[in-house]
Design a protein around this motif. Sequence first.
Motif, PDB file in Angstrom:
ATOM      1  N   GLY A  82      28.245  98.376  72.692  1.00 43.59           N
ATOM      2  CA  GLY A  82      28.825  97.599  73.774  1.00 43.59           C
ATOM      3  C   GLY A  82      30.054  96.793  73.417  1.00 43.59           C
ATOM      4  N   SER A  98      24.384  95.428  73.486  1.00 46.78           N
ATOM      5  CA  SER A  98      22.988  95.873  73.460  1.00 46.78           C
ATOM      6  C   SER A  98      22.552  96.082  72.025  1.00 46.78           C
ATOM      7  CB  SER A  98      22.836  97.188  74.230  1.00 46.78           C
ATOM      8  OG  SER A  98      23.194  97.038  75.586  1.00 46.78           O
ATOM      9  N   SER A 106      34.569  89.725  80.197  1.00 46.45           N
ATOM     10  CA  SER A 106      33.150  89.787  79.871  1.00 46.45           C
ATOM     11  C   SER A 106      32.806  91.085  79.151  1.00 46.45           C
ATOM     12  CB  SER A 106      32.305  89.707  81.155  1.00 46.45           C
ATOM     13  OG  SER A 106      32.494  88.492  81.816  1.00 46.45           O
ATOM     14  N   SER A 145      19.023  88.002  76.160  1.00 48.14           N
ATOM     15  CA  SER A 145      17.829  88.434  76.879  1.00 48.14           C
ATOM     16  C   SER A 145      17.213  89.612  76.130  1.00 48.14           C
ATOM     17  CB  SER A 145      18.172  88.828  78.318  1.00 48.14           C
ATOM     18  OG  SER A 145      19.093  89.904  78.339  1.00 48.14           O
ATOM     19  N   ARG A 191      28.924  93.072  77.596  1.00 51.82           N
ATOM     20  CA  ARG A 191      27.496  92.988  77.343  1.00 51.82           C
ATOM     21  C   ARG A 191      27.165  93.851  76.134  1.00 51.82           C
ATOM     22  NH1 ARG A 191      22.073  94.611  80.777  1.00 51.82           N
ATOM     23  NH2 ARG A 191      22.748  96.729  80.222  1.00 51.82           N
ATOM     24  N   PHE A 218      27.482  82.495  76.992  1.00 54.44           N
ATOM     25  CA  PHE A 218      26.720  83.666  76.540  1.00 54.44           C
ATOM     26  C   PHE A 218      25.259  83.520  76.972  1.00 54.44           C
ATOM     27  CE2 PHE A 218      29.409  84.846  72.525  1.00 54.44           C
ATOM     28  CZ  PHE A 218      30.562  84.848  73.305  1.00 54.44           C
ATOM     29  N   THR A 219      24.624  84.658  77.231  1.00 55.38           N
ATOM     30  CA  THR A 219      23.213  84.683  77.582  1.00 55.38           C
ATOM     31  C   THR A 219      22.517  85.787  76.809  1.00 55.38           C
ATOM     32  OG1 THR A 219      23.692  83.905  79.828  1.00 55.38           O
ATOM     33  CG2 THR A 219      21.528  84.877  79.440  1.00 55.38           C
ATOM     34  N   TYR A 247      19.831  91.992  74.484  1.00 57.26           N
ATOM     35  CA  TYR A 247      21.182  91.978  75.051  1.00 57.26           C
ATOM     36  C   TYR A 247      21.870  90.652  74.765  1.00 57.26           C
ATOM     37  CZ  TYR A 247      19.207  95.827  77.780  1.00 57.26           C
ATOM     38  OH  TYR A 247      18.595  96.990  78.171  1.00 57.26           O
ATOM     39  N   GLN A 283      24.929  88.928  76.897  1.00 59.01           N
ATOM     40  CA  GLN A 283      25.949  88.901  77.947  1.00 59.01           C
ATOM     41  C   GLN A 283      26.965  87.838  77.579  1.00 59.01           C
ATOM     42  OE1 GLN A 283      26.347  90.841  80.804  1.00 59.01           O
ATOM     43  NE2 GLN A 283      28.312  89.770  80.942  1.00 59.01           N
ATOM     44  N   MET A 284      28.211  88.241  77.452  1.00 61.26           N
ATOM     45  CA  MET A 284      29.272  87.330  77.029  1.00 61.26           C
ATOM     46  C   MET A 284      30.296  87.216  78.144  1.00 61.26           C
ATOM     47  SD  MET A 284      29.787  88.540  73.085  1.00 61.26           S
ATOM     48  CE  MET A 284      30.508  90.107  73.522  1.00 61.26           C
ATOM     49  N   ASN A 285      30.442  86.025  78.672  1.00 61.81           N
ATOM     50  CA  ASN A 285      31.400  85.740  79.737  1.00 61.81           C
ATOM     51  C   ASN A 285      32.448  84.750  79.259  1.00 61.81           C
ATOM     52  OD1 ASN A 285      29.828  87.348  81.489  1.00 61.81           O
ATOM     53  ND2 ASN A 285      28.610  85.578  82.123  1.00 61.81           N
TER      54      ASN A 285
END
Length: 122
Positions: free
Chosen positions: A8, A21, A17, A71, A19, A68-69, A80, A82-84
């Motif tokens: 990713g 994996s 952004s 999960s 994401r 960032f999140t 994962y 998630q980078m915003n």
Amino acid sequence: QVQLAESGGGLVQTGGSLRLSCAASGRTFSGYTMAWFRQAPGNEREFVARISTSGGSTYYADSVKGRFTISRDYAKNTAYLQMNSLKPEDTAVYYCGAASRWTSRADQYNYWGQGTQVTVSS
């Protein structure tokens, strides 16, 4: 043994952004704390985020909090990130790790993936 494989990464502009994996195989995925670290050239490996075995607890480095999140999906054995709102200083190779304890210390992670490059252009 746990095998980890990141994907990713890529090139993105500031504010964009991505994401990441981390696919896990081998021993029970749910039995490990999963985390993301990053390493820029000339720097040590830096903690980014971690998630507990249950998925109920997360912890972030101050530098990524709110952007960032982390999960995890137990059915897919995948974690994962998630980078915003990405910034140039987020540029690094990102690694996922698996640990048998709740920790942010890289030396306490038992398994690592090969890494995926994230480059944020200004």
